[in-house]
Structures are given as structure tokens and as C-alpha cells.
Design an enzyme around this catalytic site. Structure first.
Site, mmCIF file in Angstrom:
data_model
loop_
_atom_site.group_PDB
_atom_site.id
_atom_site.type_symbol
_atom_site.label_atom_id
_atom_site.label_comp_id
_atom_site.label_asym_id
_atom_site.label_seq_id
_atom_site.Cartn_x
_atom_site.Cartn_y
_atom_site.Cartn_z
ATOM 1 N N LYS A 128 45.241 61.164 65.938
ATOM 2 C CA LYS A 128 45.962 61.034 64.669
ATOM 3 C C LYS A 128 47.250 61.870 64.710
ATOM 4 O O LYS A 128 48.308 61.402 64.344
ATOM 5 C CB LYS A 128 45.039 61.493 63.538
ATOM 6 C CG LYS A 128 45.628 61.331 62.173
ATOM 7 C CD LYS A 128 44.640 61.804 61.122
ATOM 8 C CE LYS A 128 45.378 62.141 59.843
ATOM 9 N NZ LYS A 128 44.516 62.805 58.873
ATOM 10 N N GLU B 127 43.744 68.661 74.252
ATOM 11 C CA GLU B 127 42.791 67.986 75.146
ATOM 12 C C GLU B 127 43.259 66.556 75.420
ATOM 13 O O GLU B 127 43.279 66.083 76.557
ATOM 14 C CB GLU B 127 41.399 67.926 74.499
ATOM 15 C CG GLU B 127 40.693 69.264 74.339
ATOM 16 C CD GLU B 127 41.045 69.968 73.040
ATOM 17 O OE1 GLU B 127 42.080 69.637 72.402
ATOM 18 O OE2 GLU B 127 40.289 70.888 72.656
ATOM 19 N N GLY C 210 40.318 62.773 60.284
ATOM 20 C CA GLY C 210 39.899 62.453 61.652
ATOM 21 C C GLY C 210 38.431 62.058 61.738
ATOM 22 O O GLY C 210 38.070 61.050 62.351
ATOM 23 N N ARG C 211 37.573 62.820 61.092
ATOM 24 C CA ARG C 211 36.126 62.551 61.200
ATOM 25 C C ARG C 211 35.689 61.351 60.354
ATOM 26 O O ARG C 211 34.530 60.948 60.410
ATOM 27 C CB ARG C 211 35.324 63.807 60.858
ATOM 28 C CG ARG C 211 35.698 64.444 59.534
ATOM 29 C CD ARG C 211 35.128 65.848 59.403
ATOM 30 N NE ARG C 211 35.661 66.546 58.234
ATOM 31 C CZ ARG C 211 36.799 67.218 58.196
ATOM 32 N NH1 ARG C 211 37.574 67.272 59.260
ATOM 33 N NH2 ARG C 211 37.183 67.847 57.099
ATOM 34 N N GLU D 20 32.298 70.200 60.030
ATOM 35 C CA GLU D 20 33.749 70.334 59.888
ATOM 36 C C GLU D 20 34.152 70.116 58.420
ATOM 37 O O GLU D 20 35.136 70.670 57.957
ATOM 38 C CB GLU D 20 34.466 69.335 60.811
ATOM 39 C CG GLU D 20 35.905 69.721 61.109
ATOM 40 C CD GLU D 20 36.497 68.951 62.287
ATOM 41 O OE1 GLU D 20 36.262 69.357 63.446
ATOM 42 O OE2 GLU D 20 37.188 67.953 62.058
ATOM 43 N N HIS E 111 10.087 66.976 73.056
ATOM 44 C CA HIS E 111 9.820 67.785 74.251
ATOM 45 C C HIS E 111 10.917 68.813 74.470
ATOM 46 O O HIS E 111 11.065 69.343 75.568
ATOM 47 C CB HIS E 111 9.672 66.869 75.468
ATOM 48 C CG HIS E 111 8.502 65.937 75.330
ATOM 49 N ND1 HIS E 111 7.214 66.304 75.658
ATOM 50 C CD2 HIS E 111 8.415 64.684 74.814
ATOM 51 C CE1 HIS E 111 6.390 65.302 75.390
ATOM 52 N NE2 HIS E 111 7.101 64.300 74.867
ATOM 53 N N LYS F 298 43.187 75.644 67.372
ATOM 54 C CA LYS F 298 44.172 74.803 68.072
ATOM 55 C C LYS F 298 45.465 75.580 68.306
ATOM 56 O O LYS F 298 46.034 75.560 69.390
ATOM 57 C CB LYS F 298 44.500 73.557 67.227
ATOM 58 C CG LYS F 298 43.484 72.422 67.285
ATOM 59 C CD LYS F 298 44.057 71.198 66.568
ATOM 60 C CE LYS F 298 43.139 69.989 66.633
ATOM 61 N NZ LYS F 298 43.697 68.791 65.994
HETATM 62 O O1 F6P Z 1 38.515 69.071 65.310
HETATM 63 C C1 F6P Z 1 39.701 69.166 64.574
HETATM 64 C C2 F6P Z 1 40.372 67.847 64.534
HETATM 65 O O2 F6P Z 1 41.551 67.938 63.787
HETATM 66 C C3 F6P Z 1 39.454 66.767 63.985
HETATM 67 O O3 F6P Z 1 39.415 66.741 62.609
HETATM 68 C C4 F6P Z 1 39.994 65.576 64.656
HETATM 69 O O4 F6P Z 1 39.081 64.524 64.623
HETATM 70 C C5 F6P Z 1 40.259 66.105 66.053
HETATM 71 O O5 F6P Z 1 40.724 67.414 65.842
HETATM 72 C C6 F6P Z 1 41.231 65.326 66.862
HETATM 73 O O6 F6P Z 1 42.495 65.321 66.241
HETATM 74 P P1 F6P Z 1 43.567 64.233 66.597
HETATM 75 O O7 F6P Z 1 43.018 62.884 66.261
HETATM 76 O O8 F6P Z 1 44.757 64.575 65.770
HETATM 77 O O9 F6P Z 1 43.859 64.345 68.071
#
Ligand code: F6P
Length: 489
Positions: A200, A206, A260-261, A346, A377, A487
Site C-alpha cells: 500500500k 522487506e 493494510g490488514r 495490530e 500435539h 519501520k
Molecule cells: O505491519 C505494519 C503494516 O503497515 C501493516 O499494517 C501492513 O499490512 C504492512 O505493514 C505492509 O505495509 P505495506 O502494504 O504498505 O507494504
């Protein structure tokens, strides 16, 4: 805004808990032969059984009064109306609009949604039928989604649950650890690989690191201009995706009103659509919409997300159970615990209210989980006998599709047996080491079948549950400043 703990509704509930603390779940069943019936709710092939929580009728009345007092209905209506309910970030919260075929949510976003869905549908079918090709004219055999958090967990969960056999194979890389990407690239051919960069913000370290590595891997073999044909972006920052070299026709928008979630239902869900086909993805959106309509229209007392949320509040705040185990008895739902972990922790893993005042109570539980029977288990010993406790949410599917005999009845029997053992316990024939105290709460959610509709309904059920809990606690469930700090650092 008065903290919920300073209200009469809260005090009444606490008082009721004090006076009934010695009543057990077994007592509740013994005193009410219809307990299962009166503590279960059903909606279009999803059964929510809350009977094995230590909640009696008066506690339910108190919980519903709490929901009324906290303004759950008004908050819900404000979300649907497109009000800026994410006040700390100044945003609307409109994931419900993404699965809204009939315009129940804010109409101002409807055109954007419709246009984007049409583009996603066309792209999905073109990749799946092989008419969209890579630079050298070959159809795609592998799709690799690069994204993390909400751009990973929901798409992966739903792709795993509902993928069909059609080409291409959809894979996922999320971790900054290069082993993750290397593993999905290992047997892929650059000429027939499509990358989706789901971010987003298009700033997540990452994702951008993995995307840059993927582009190097691709261009080394297919040529320096290959990104144009082999990459698509799912993002609210189209300019950043363009700067990365992604072609405008392969950039699918998200909007700042989708957290995002909560973004599975947006362009972020493209890997899922590619795995299951557009008609199945659309059916999943319809399933979520079915739950949305129910959440919007049903009275609080008959509202599945509200009941599930209230049972959670009882277990966390009245019973002091700070952990929640999510145990799906279906291997296809193996990523559900991680999805709910992000959704719940979150969203509500906070200790101040929306206005910045101290919360003064425990909010989101520590969520963990694994598929049953693997969980049995792994950590069920702890569930049955440890002094720290957890509430449990079991998720089962009535009808399997694997076609193997001798599995499913045993699997469902295990689910039911675990719920019963947690509730009723055993005295271990007087042997303290063998005794399980019982009186440990669990909820069972039973899906008639794991199809797109029921999966959409299930995930929307959890989204609304988390929202309702946030409203009652006075939390803004839609920001995540704790993660933002990490971040930046
Ligand atoms: O974990 C923090 C967060 O902002 C989430 O809410 C989101 O899903 C994730 O990082 C990835 O963010 P982006 O879609 O901006 O890469």
C-alpha cells in the site's frame, strides 16, 4: 468520552461476574438443557456456537448493554457512511465498500472500486488463460507475490484455502530474509514468472528489498526492460510503482481508506484471485458482503460479529484470559491463525483510547494458533492443564472435499472432543497429575463447507469482531503506530 470501565454497564457486568464466579461451564449446561440452542447463532451456512463460554443469560444481558452503551451501532453506521472514524490518521474505513455490490457503503468510492475490480478481473483471467504473456511471448507459469503483513497474510490464506489446479502456480515471499525469496525462485523460469509487488505504501523495506532482488533475477536473463512485462503493483502509491519501472496498465490502485490488514478485498487480493479464478474471488467478496449486511442490519442480540466480540470481552476482561488460541480443524486454513494474529493484535494491541487517554484495562489478546490436530500435539497440553489460561476458537468445516475416507469424521470428533474436554475436564480418577480442571472456555465456528462464500463470511466475521471490540474499549482499531516506529528505526 468516558472510559468504558467508569460506566454503570461495566460495573454491573463486573458485579455479575463476582457473584457468579463459582458457576462453571458444566453448571451452566446442567441447569439449561437448551444451552447449545440458545447460545448458538447461524447465518447462511456458518454456525457460531458460544455455549462453551462461561457466560450465563444475565452476563449476556450485561454484555449487550455494554455494547449499547459503547455506541457499537452508531460506530458501525459511521463506518458504513464513510465518516472519518480512523481519527488518528484522518481516514475513512471502507473495506466494506470493496465487497459492496449493492451500494450499502459510502457511494463516493463506488466508481473507483467498480473500475478497479473490472481491471483486476480482466488481468486475472488474462494471466490464467495464458493470453497475457511475458516479454518473450510465453504464458506465465508462476506468480510470485511480494508483500508483507496485510499484503501477504490474507492473500496467502485465501489462495491456500481455495486455489484451483489451473496454471499458474501462485507463491508468496514476505520475509526480508533472502531465503524466503530464494526458495520461491529456485525452480522458476524468469521468462514465465510474473511478480506482484503488494505494498500500500510502496515504502516497506522487506517488500522493496525483495522486489529489487526479483527484478535483478529477472532482468539478468530476460533483459533490462523486462520489468514492464513481468511486474504488477498493488499499491496506493502509483507514482512510486512507476518509478520502479512498472507499467501503468499493471498498476492496480488501493486507497488510504483501506487498512493494510483489511486489504485482502482490494487490489492486494490479486494473488488470491489468480490462485482461485475471478469468479471464485468475486464469490468470496459476496460472502464477505453477506456478513457485512448482517452486521449492519441485525439487532445486536442476533448479530454474529457482536456476539463473538462480546464473548471475547468477557473472556479477556472478566475472566482475565489474556490469550486466544485460534485452531482451525482444516489444513486449508493453516494460515488463518497468522491472519487473525495481525488483524486482532495490530488493530487492538494498544493501551490508550482513541483520544489518547490510558485504557485502564486489557484489550487485544495475545493470539496464537495452529491447525487441529497438530495443535493437540503442540500446545493443547498447556490449554488443558497450565495455570495461565487461554480462550480458544475452534473453526471446523462440516463437509470435506478431499475425497479420502477415514479422515473427516475423526477430525471433527477431535474438534468436538477438545471443546468438551476443555469445558468439562476430568478429575483424573483422583490423580492430580492426570486431572484437567475443565471450565476453560471455547467457541466453535462451523462452516457448512469451505467455499468462497463461507470463507468471505468467516473473514468478515473476524474483521467486524475486532472492530466491535475496539469500539467497546474506545480504541482506534485502524492505526498501527507501534509498527510504524519499528519501520522508521
Ligand atoms: O505491519 C505494519 C503494516 O503497515 C501493516 O499494517 C501492513 O499490512 C504492512 O505493514 C505492509 O505495509 P505495506 O502494504 O504498505 O507494504
Amino acid at each position: 468520552m468516558t472510559s468504558i470501565i467508569a460506566t454503570d454497564a461495566w460495573r454491573t457486568l463486573m458485579g455479575h461476574r463476582e457473584t457468579t464466579v463459582s458457576d462453571t461451564i458444566a453448571d451452566l449446561f446442567a441447569s439449561d438443557g437448551c444451552r447449545f440452542k440458545t447460545n448458538s447463532w447461524e447465518l447462511e451456512g456458518i454456525l457460531l456456537d458460544l455455549s462453551k463460554n462461561r457466560i450465563d443469560d444475565a452476563a449476556w444481558d450485561g454484555l449487550l448493554a455494554l455494547a449499547e452503551h459503547a455506541g457499537v451501532a452508531a460506530a458501525r453506521d459511521a463506518m458504513y457512511a464513510g465518516e472519518t472514524i480512523n481519527t488518528t490518521e484522518g481516514r475513512k474505513v471502507l473495506h466494506v465498500a470493496l465487497r459492496d455490490g449493492t451500494g450499502i457503503a459510502d457511494p463516493s468510492v463506488a466508481n473507483d472500486v467498480t473500475a478497479t475490480m473490472a481491471r483486476l478481473a480482466t488481468f486475472t483471467e488474462a494471466v490464467r488463460d495464458g493470453s497475457l504473456t511475458g516479454k518473450t511471448g510465453k504464458s506465465f507459469r508462476h506468480v510470485i507475490n511480494i508483500g508483507i503483513g496485510g499484503s501477504h497474510l490474507g492473500p496467502m490464506l485465501t489462495a491456500e484455502a481455495l486455489r484451483d489446479e489451473a496454471c499458474p502456480e501462485v507463491r508468496f515471499a514476505a520475509n526480508l530474509d533472502g531465503h524466503d525469496l530464494a526458495a520461491v525462485l529456485a525452480d522458476a523460469n524468469p521468462e514465465t514468472t510474473l511478480f506482484l509487488v503488494g505494498s500500500k505504501s510502496f515504502t516497506t523495506q522487506e517488500t522493496l528489498t525483495n522486489a529489487a532482488s526479483a527484478a535483478r533475477w529477472l532482468t539478468k536473463t530476460v533483459g533490462s526492460d523486462a520489468v514492464r512485462d513481468h511486474f504488477a503493483a498493488l499499491t496506493a502509491k502509483p507514482e512510486a510503482a512507476k518509478a520502479f519501472g512498472i507499467a501503468a496498465q499493471h498498476i492496480f490502485p488501493m486507497w488510504d481508506w483501506v487498512g493494510g490488514r483489511f486489504s485482502l478485498w482490494s487490489a492486494a487480493g490479486l494473488p488470491s484471485a489468480l490462485a482461485m479464478g475471478w469468479s471464485a474471488f468475486a464469490a468470496m467478496l459476496d460472502g464477505a458482503h453477506c456478513m457485512d449486511r448482517h452486521f449492519r442490519d441485525a439487532p445486536l442480540a442476533l448479530n454474529l460479529p457482536v456476539r463473538l466480540a462480546l464473548a471475547g470481552i468477557w473472556n479477556i476482561n472478566m475472566e482475565g484470559l489474556g490469550a486466544l488460541a485460534v485452531v482451525p480443524y482444516d489444513e486449508r486454513l493453516r494460515s488463518l491463525p497468522a491472519f487473525i494474529q495481525q488483524l486482532d493484535m495490530e488493530s487492538n494491541g494498544k493501551s490508550v483510547t482513541q483520544n489518547g487517554a490510558p485504557l485502564g484495562l486489557a484489550a487485544a489478546p495475545m493470539v496464537f494458533g495452529l491447525t487441529g490436530t497438530n495443535a493437540q500435539h503442540t500446545f493443547h497440553q498447556w490449554l488443558h492443564q497450565a495455570s495461565l489460561g487461554a480462550a480458544v476458537e475452534f473453526i471446523g468445516v462440516a463437509k470435506p472435499t478431499h475425497g479420502l475416507s477415514g479422515h473427516h469424521d475423526k477430525l471433527i470428533a477431535n474438534l468436538l472432543a477438545q471443546a468438551e474436554a476443555l469445558a468439562m475436564g476430568t478429575n483424573g480418577d483422583g490423580n492430580a497429575n492426570r486431572a484437567c480442571p475443565g471450565n476453560r472456555p471455547s467457541t466453535t465456528i462451523l462452516l457448512e463447507v469451505l467455499d468462497p462464500k463461507r470463507l468471505g463470511m468467516l473473514l468478515a466475521l473476524y474483521e467486524h469482531k475486532v472492530f466491535v471490540q475496539g469500539v467497546i474499549w474506545g480504541i482506534n482499531s485502524f492505526d498501527q503506530f507501534g509498527v510504524e516506529l519499528g519501520k522508521q528505526l
